[in-house]
Design a protein around this motif. Sequence first.
Motif, PDB file in Angstrom:
ATOM      1  N   PHE A  11       0.799  -1.214   0.000  1.00  6.49           N
ATOM      2  CA  PHE A  11       0.000   0.000   0.000  1.00  6.49           C
ATOM      3  C   PHE A  11       0.836   1.270   0.000  1.00  6.49           C
ATOM      4  CE2 PHE A  11      -3.191  -3.005   1.403  1.00  6.49           C
ATOM      5  CZ  PHE A  11      -4.266  -2.584   0.656  1.00  6.49           C
ATOM      6  N   LEU A  12       2.062   1.131   0.450  1.00  4.08           N
ATOM      7  CA  LEU A  12       2.890   2.325   0.541  1.00  4.08           C
ATOM      8  C   LEU A  12       3.108   2.955  -0.834  1.00  4.08           C
ATOM      9  CD1 LEU A  12       5.543   1.460   3.207  1.00  4.08           C
ATOM     10  CD2 LEU A  12       4.028   3.438   3.184  1.00  4.08           C
ATOM     11  N   THR A  13       3.105   2.096  -1.834  1.00  7.55           N
ATOM     12  CA  THR A  13       3.392   2.585  -3.175  1.00  7.55           C
ATOM     13  C   THR A  13       2.138   3.064  -3.895  1.00  7.55           C
ATOM     14  OG1 THR A  13       3.320   0.286  -3.778  1.00  7.55           O
ATOM     15  CG2 THR A  13       5.486   1.287  -3.636  1.00  7.55           C
ATOM     16  N   TRP A  14       1.017   2.809  -3.256  1.00  6.24           N
ATOM     17  CA  TRP A  14      -0.263   3.081  -3.913  1.00  6.24           C
ATOM     18  C   TRP A  14      -0.913   4.283  -3.259  1.00  6.24           C
ATOM     19  CZ3 TRP A  14      -5.462   2.116  -2.075  1.00  6.24           C
ATOM     20  CH2 TRP A  14      -6.433   2.204  -3.081  1.00  6.24           C
ATOM     21  N   LEU A  15      -0.865   5.437  -3.914  1.00  4.90           N
ATOM     22  CA  LEU A  15      -1.338   6.648  -3.266  1.00  4.90           C
ATOM     23  C   LEU A  15      -2.847   6.797  -3.383  1.00  4.90           C
ATOM     24  CD1 LEU A  15       1.525   9.076  -4.216  1.00  4.90           C
ATOM     25  CD2 LEU A  15       0.846   8.368  -1.919  1.00  4.90           C
ATOM     26  N   PRO A  16      -3.497   7.163  -2.322  1.00  9.15           N
ATOM     27  CA  PRO A  16      -4.959   7.192  -2.278  1.00  9.15           C
ATOM     28  C   PRO A  16      -5.538   8.470  -2.866  1.00  9.15           C
ATOM     29  CG  PRO A  16      -4.071   7.827  -0.176  1.00  9.15           C
ATOM     30  CD  PRO A  16      -2.909   7.601  -1.076  1.00  9.15           C
ATOM     31  N   SER A  17      -6.814   8.422  -3.177  1.00 10.78           N
ATOM     32  CA  SER A  17      -7.485   9.612  -3.683  1.00 10.78           C
ATOM     33  C   SER A  17      -8.893   9.721  -3.118  1.00 10.78           C
ATOM     34  CB  SER A  17      -7.529   9.572  -5.211  1.00 10.78           C
ATOM     35  OG  SER A  17      -8.165   8.369  -5.582  1.00 10.78           O
ATOM     36  N   ALA A  21     -13.148  14.653   3.887  1.00  4.73           N
ATOM     37  CA  ALA A  21     -14.170  14.288   4.860  1.00  4.73           C
ATOM     38  C   ALA A  21     -14.232  12.771   5.030  1.00  4.73           C
ATOM     39  CB  ALA A  21     -15.528  14.812   4.401  1.00  4.73           C
ATOM     40  N   GLU A  22     -14.261  12.069   3.924  1.00  2.61           N
ATOM     41  CA  GLU A  22     -14.290  10.609   3.976  1.00  2.61           C
ATOM     42  C   GLU A  22     -13.083  10.086   4.743  1.00  2.61           C
ATOM     43  OE1 GLU A  22     -15.501   8.167   0.248  1.00  2.61           O
ATOM     44  OE2 GLU A  22     -15.080  10.219  -0.402  1.00  2.61           O
ATOM     45  N   GLU A  23     -11.946  10.676   4.436  1.00  2.00           N
ATOM     46  CA  GLU A  23     -10.713  10.257   5.078  1.00  2.00           C
ATOM     47  C   GLU A  23     -10.796  10.395   6.586  1.00  2.00           C
ATOM     48  OE1 GLU A  23      -6.959  12.019   4.057  1.00  2.00           O
ATOM     49  OE2 GLU A  23      -7.204  11.213   2.028  1.00  2.00           O
ATOM     50  N   ASP A  24     -11.283  11.539   7.050  1.00  2.00           N
ATOM     51  CA  ASP A  24     -11.343  11.777   8.486  1.00  2.00           C
ATOM     52  C   ASP A  24     -12.269  10.806   9.185  1.00  2.00           C
ATOM     53  OD1 ASP A  24      -9.466  13.621   8.511  1.00  2.00           O
ATOM     54  OD2 ASP A  24     -10.752  15.366   8.878  1.00  2.00           O
ATOM     55  N   GLY A  28     -10.844   8.407  11.919  1.00  2.00           N
ATOM     56  CA  GLY A  28     -11.428   8.381  13.263  1.00  2.00           C
ATOM     57  C   GLY A  28     -11.710   6.956  13.690  1.00  2.00           C
ATOM     58  N   ALA A  29     -12.240   6.167  12.772  1.00  2.00           N
ATOM     59  CA  ALA A  29     -12.551   4.775  13.096  1.00  2.00           C
ATOM     60  C   ALA A  29     -11.280   3.993  13.380  1.00  2.00           C
ATOM     61  CB  ALA A  29     -13.314   4.148  11.940  1.00  2.00           C
ATOM     62  N   LEU A  94      -6.241  14.472  14.371  1.00  2.00           N
ATOM     63  CA  LEU A  94      -6.714  14.367  12.984  1.00  2.00           C
ATOM     64  C   LEU A  94      -6.352  15.609  12.177  1.00  2.00           C
ATOM     65  CD1 LEU A  94     -10.209  12.801  13.663  1.00  2.00           C
ATOM     66  CD2 LEU A  94      -8.224  11.686  12.613  1.00  2.00           C
ATOM     67  N   THR A  95      -6.601  16.773  12.758  1.00  2.00           N
ATOM     68  CA  THR A  95      -6.404  18.004  11.992  1.00  2.00           C
ATOM     69  C   THR A  95      -5.085  18.673  12.301  1.00  2.00           C
ATOM     70  OG1 THR A  95      -7.465  19.273  13.720  1.00  2.00           O
ATOM     71  CG2 THR A  95      -8.887  18.401  11.993  1.00  2.00           C
ATOM     72  N   GLN A  96      -4.401  18.216  13.334  1.00  2.00           N
ATOM     73  CA  GLN A  96      -3.156  18.819  13.810  1.00  2.00           C
ATOM     74  C   GLN A  96      -3.351  20.273  14.216  1.00  2.00           C
ATOM     75  OE1 GLN A  96       0.233  18.006  11.401  1.00  2.00           O
ATOM     76  NE2 GLN A  96      -0.241  15.848  11.226  1.00  2.00           N
ATOM     77  N   GLU A  97      -4.570  20.593  14.593  1.00  2.00           N
ATOM     78  CA  GLU A  97      -4.881  21.960  15.008  1.00  2.00           C
ATOM     79  C   GLU A  97      -4.476  22.119  16.472  1.00  2.00           C
ATOM     80  OE1 GLU A  97      -9.148  23.893  16.385  1.00  2.00           O
ATOM     81  OE2 GLU A  97      -9.056  22.111  15.140  1.00  2.00           O
ATOM     82  N   ASP A  98      -3.920  23.263  16.812  1.00  2.00           N
ATOM     83  CA  ASP A  98      -3.437  23.500  18.175  1.00  2.00           C
ATOM     84  C   ASP A  98      -4.621  23.667  19.115  1.00  2.00           C
ATOM     85  OD1 ASP A  98      -2.003  24.027  20.378  1.00  2.00           O
ATOM     86  OD2 ASP A  98      -1.219  25.972  19.717  1.00  2.00           O
TER      87      ASP A  98
END
Lengths: 529, 369, 446
Positions: A11-17, A21-24, A28-29, A94-98
């Motif tokens: 999977f490391l070589t296979w970049l997602p798209s 929102a879906e990603e988060d 989270g899960a 998730l967001t790296q927000e402070d």
Amino acid sequence: MKPLLACLLLFLTWLPSLSIAEEDVRAGALLEALDVRSFADKGEAISELAISEDPRTRYWLNALLDGSLQRTHEGRFVVVLNNRGRSWPVEDALTQEDLGEISRRELNRISINNSLRNQIRSLIAVADLYSEDLSLRRASAERLVGEVDEALAEFLAEHIEQETDRRVQQRLSLALAIYQLEQGELDAVAELHGSLNTDARIALSRAAAQEENPLLAQEAQAALSAIEQRLKMNRTAETLYFGLSMGSVLVLAAIGLAITFGVMGVINMAHGELIMLGAYTTWAMQQLLPGQPGLALLLSIPAGFMVSGLVGIAMERGVIQFLKGRPLETLLATFGISLMLQQLVRTVISPQNRTVVTPEWMSGSLVVNDALSLTLNRLYIMAFALLVFMALIYILRRTRLGLEVRAVTQNRAMARSMGIKATRVDMMTFGLGSGVAGLAGVALSQLTNVGPNLGQAYIIDSFMVVVFGGVGNLWGTLVAGMSLGIINQVIEPWAGAVVAKILVLVFIILFIQKRPRGLFPQKGRAAGD
Amino acid sequence: MWLTQPLYERSTRIFLGVLLLAMILVTLLHLAVPADHPLYVSAYTVNLFGKYLSYALLAVAVDLVWGYLGILSLGHGAFFALGGYVMGMYLMRQIGDRGVYGHPELPDFMVFLNWDALPWYWLGSDSFLFTALMVMLVPGVLAFAFGYLAFRSRVTGVYLSIMTQALTFALMLAFYRNEMGFGGSDGMTNFRDILGFDLRTDETRLALFLISGVALAVGYVICRALVNSKLGRVCIASRDAEARTRFLGYRVERVQLSVFVVSAMLAGVAGALYVPQVGIINPSEFAPLFSIEIVLWVALGGRATLYGAVIGALLVNYAKTYFTGVMPDAWLFALGGLFVLVTVFLPKGIAGLLKQRKQAKEKEEEVPA
Amino acid sequence: MKRLNQLKKLAVTTSLGTALTLATLGSSQAFAQDPIRVGVLHSLSGTMAISETVLKDTIEMLVEQQNAQGGLLGRELEAVVVDPASNWPLFAERARELLDQHEVDVVFGNWTSVSRKAVLPVFEELNGLLFYPVQYEGEESSKNVFYTGAAPNQQAIPAVNYLHEQVGIERWVLAGTDYVYPRTTNRILASYLQEEFGVAEDDIMINYTPFGHSDWQNIVAEIRRFGSQGKKTAVVSTINGDANVPFYRELGNQGIDAADIPVVAFSVGEQELSGIDTGPLVGHLAAWNYFMSVDTDANYDFIDAWIDYTGDEEAVTNDPMEAHYIGFNMWKEAVRKAGTTDVDEVRDAIYGVTVPNLTGGYAVMMPNHHITKPVLIGEIQNNGQFDVVWETPGTVAGDAWSDFLPGSRDLVSDWRAPMSCGNYNVKTGRCGGSRAAEEAAEALGE
């Protein structure tokens, strides 16, 4: 767990798209799955996380690894940025927000244990094989030795070809060969022949012990005996290194005493506390320069010298100068000073030990081969001890001060009539000896406790070294320290640490009966009674 | 008789008189005064004084070698501790089957180590007479062996001091080992009886205090007689000019050896008196720091006077008891400061101060007003 | 400023003692009767000061808190602090002073076993009460001592169980400082490992070092070799205080990682770690009954009170402090129950007294003078704290006499009437386990 390593590669070589929102939601899960009690389930969740195509995987794994991935009571995943004090600064996982500071009461750590830590490190290591950074690739190749499974073996066999660095290649071949040997391949034995690697040796001894394949067992046995031979040589070298490094610590601790005691005849029982002051200076420096332990350590060298030196000069002016010609009484007065200095540190700083950080470039070891690595901190200290020794020899032999010191010790009255200010020379000599004790303290802060009892631990050893070497002779101190270190380390493996120490003491007592003035007795008039 | 000779001496008489008076006073105040009276001396205090007196005897032993032979022994704690251990072995055997495991013969720590029988060096330890003998013999033999080697090869001065320190340090490490059969780091404790008397009663404490006083008096007289004798004068000669004494035909090493052995034996006796009073003996008595402390008592009291050693030991230990109770955080400052001040300003110790006073007074009296 | 406060506190508590407590209380309320005296017997100078000073502060803090809540039985509490200066005979002398001169009602104190052994006869003779807060080797049960620290079965045995069952350790290094606690613990462990897990003698390496040992090169190298024979290896460390820093440093530098050879320590707590750079030690273990990182409100309250009391934001708490906390509360409850501070009545009242501990459970005082404790295994984190990775399902009751030592297997301790005995031999049916008494009785019977 191991097959999953290979999945990760896939999977490391296979970049997602996927959309953010879906990603988060997915992420989270994934994190949610980590917050379970059982470590086995957590291991599964980590593997799941690793094969997810989320670009933040690495960030989460690292946070998990250093314990900074935590969860607030409301269920939000955060990464703790600094976990000292009662409230900790955090950012959203998730967001790296402070998110500002949160009380530690509000946070629950996603804890991992040693086996999960191992799992995460291996996952990261495989990913690192693709890294641009050579040192990362080397470290990960190092890590994979003994960790190869079927899927990884297939991958490695191909990957080795692509790898450009020879060391990484060698390491990966070794890792592969160990796996192949475990699978019973005879060719692998040749690859492992003479290897000092622990995993290789274990694999060989297993192969030698098995009975299904007699030819393999025979070959493995031959390879093993060659390894044993080399191991023995390495052990000897290692013991020698241990001895020299212990010796250099002894020399460092004793050499200041060799000056105050040997040259001036002052029995300075506070010598240990001067060492302690040097170590505390290092601690103070690191407090002053947070985040730069290396620089602080370097600056402590002059600072430690100054602090201990000045305290020494104060002692000389305040007390010792009044005790001229009564050497044994200097023992009593300086003992009193040592008690006061210890208690001073206890009251003003703390009775507890202080943390002195070892800088990055001083930790770890210099790898000579798989069976012999020299610990870096001790290597530096060895060099430092030699440097201090040379500097002292230089000062005593080649400088004006050295000349005056020698003159005063040899014939005080004559020196004074030649216009040498004997009192000033006394002061400077004592300051020099004390300053060197401070240097020893700076070095020792890298090996042992920085606490009020530090000095006590070294005072007796220091006296032994000086007396064994011959009072008033710096070379004697060097030879004595080194030989006592080596003797101790040679005896220790078969006699145990306690008995080794006793034997060394008895040896010194008997030696002094044979040569009452030590290894290198002072000759000439200076030796006179 | 050379032993009774010091009794005709003024300083000895004063010393013995004061000691006797103090012992009688303490006994009276303990026994005859009601417990709520301000002058009452409690059993706790009697016990403390008993401990101080055994320390005083130890200080006298150190003064004998340091003051009159010029040997600064930093290892006298070893002889003291050995005497203590011999006594501890006897007391341990007296516990009998009242130990926690209830073994009739073996001390608890041996039962724990799974030993079947007493090791050979414990033989005879149940006899008090044998113990009394060994209390002097064991330190004596060690001192003889060490001194024989050291004095023969003329190890002197600082070298000798450091060697004595190495000796006690090595012994400390050895006694920490469980396999030695002396109870390891816990040493020996929980003693019950001595010669059939219960150690936990006030009467036994008083008796031990009185015995310590008597031992101190006897030890003092022996040392005084020794230094007043011809041997003592050779001692002082060798202290002040060893080479010259040798050239005059004296066997300096023999003189040194014999006095050193006597001193070690006295230290052993002090240790044997100390142990039943404090109720524990363990390897920390071998600690080099303790030996240095003894030397400090002597220095404070005044070297080469014998009575000075006694004053120093009593004073420092009383101060220690007092200050650790009153100002626990600061007492090391007080103690350390005391040592510095004494060595710098009172090189002859308190005894020197007393002498000075006396001389000044005599001078004043001589000069008519 | 912090330091200044600390110094001030120091000066005041030491020089004024009583006056301070009176002064701070002046505003809240006045106490009619004499104060209840609480003796504190911890070394404030010498080698043990490093560990013991915080325990003295803990008791002083607890006393202060109690006074703020109105004292005990309507009387004020007063801490009487003395300094035994890390000198064992002086411990006995100080104990006598506390009981005889200051007439304290209870004593909290001691750290080392030898100091406890030294004061034991004094407490038995003068019938005092001592609460001893440190994990120890067991093999002792005195009528006058309450052991609030862990016995070997509350620390060592669960720890090796964890290593064997959860981590799969097959080869063991038992490394310790050469004194009684490590010697006893290692004997118990060696016998336990052989009997329970069938570990071969070759797979156990026992190593002892002197106090304050600082040169660990050889031993660590030996451990590394011992651990690289293909079987999963762990080090069980009973290395004492000061020797730990150089030991862990050497481990880190020789590249022994917790994932390869974990070290589980019985004497390394938060206090000790506060003097070590824990970066290279992450993952090494310790077994205790309390960790500062435990996530309970009671614990956070205790930590906050401690930080406020010391005025140091970085102040840490540790297991013996919790033991003092439990011991103090148990004594308090027993005094309330008995309605007096009389030693015998308090002792009778304290059996079965249950107080909350700081880890979310309860501690019960057992008739053998030991308490029930949960056993926690923690892994060292990079901030000098431990993260709990395993704990016993319930609490474990302390066992004075080990079941894995031949001499003490048959002994039990129960200080309640009618047995009222610390070493009752179940085989012979006698107190004192006394064989001689048995024989004598038989002889008389015949």
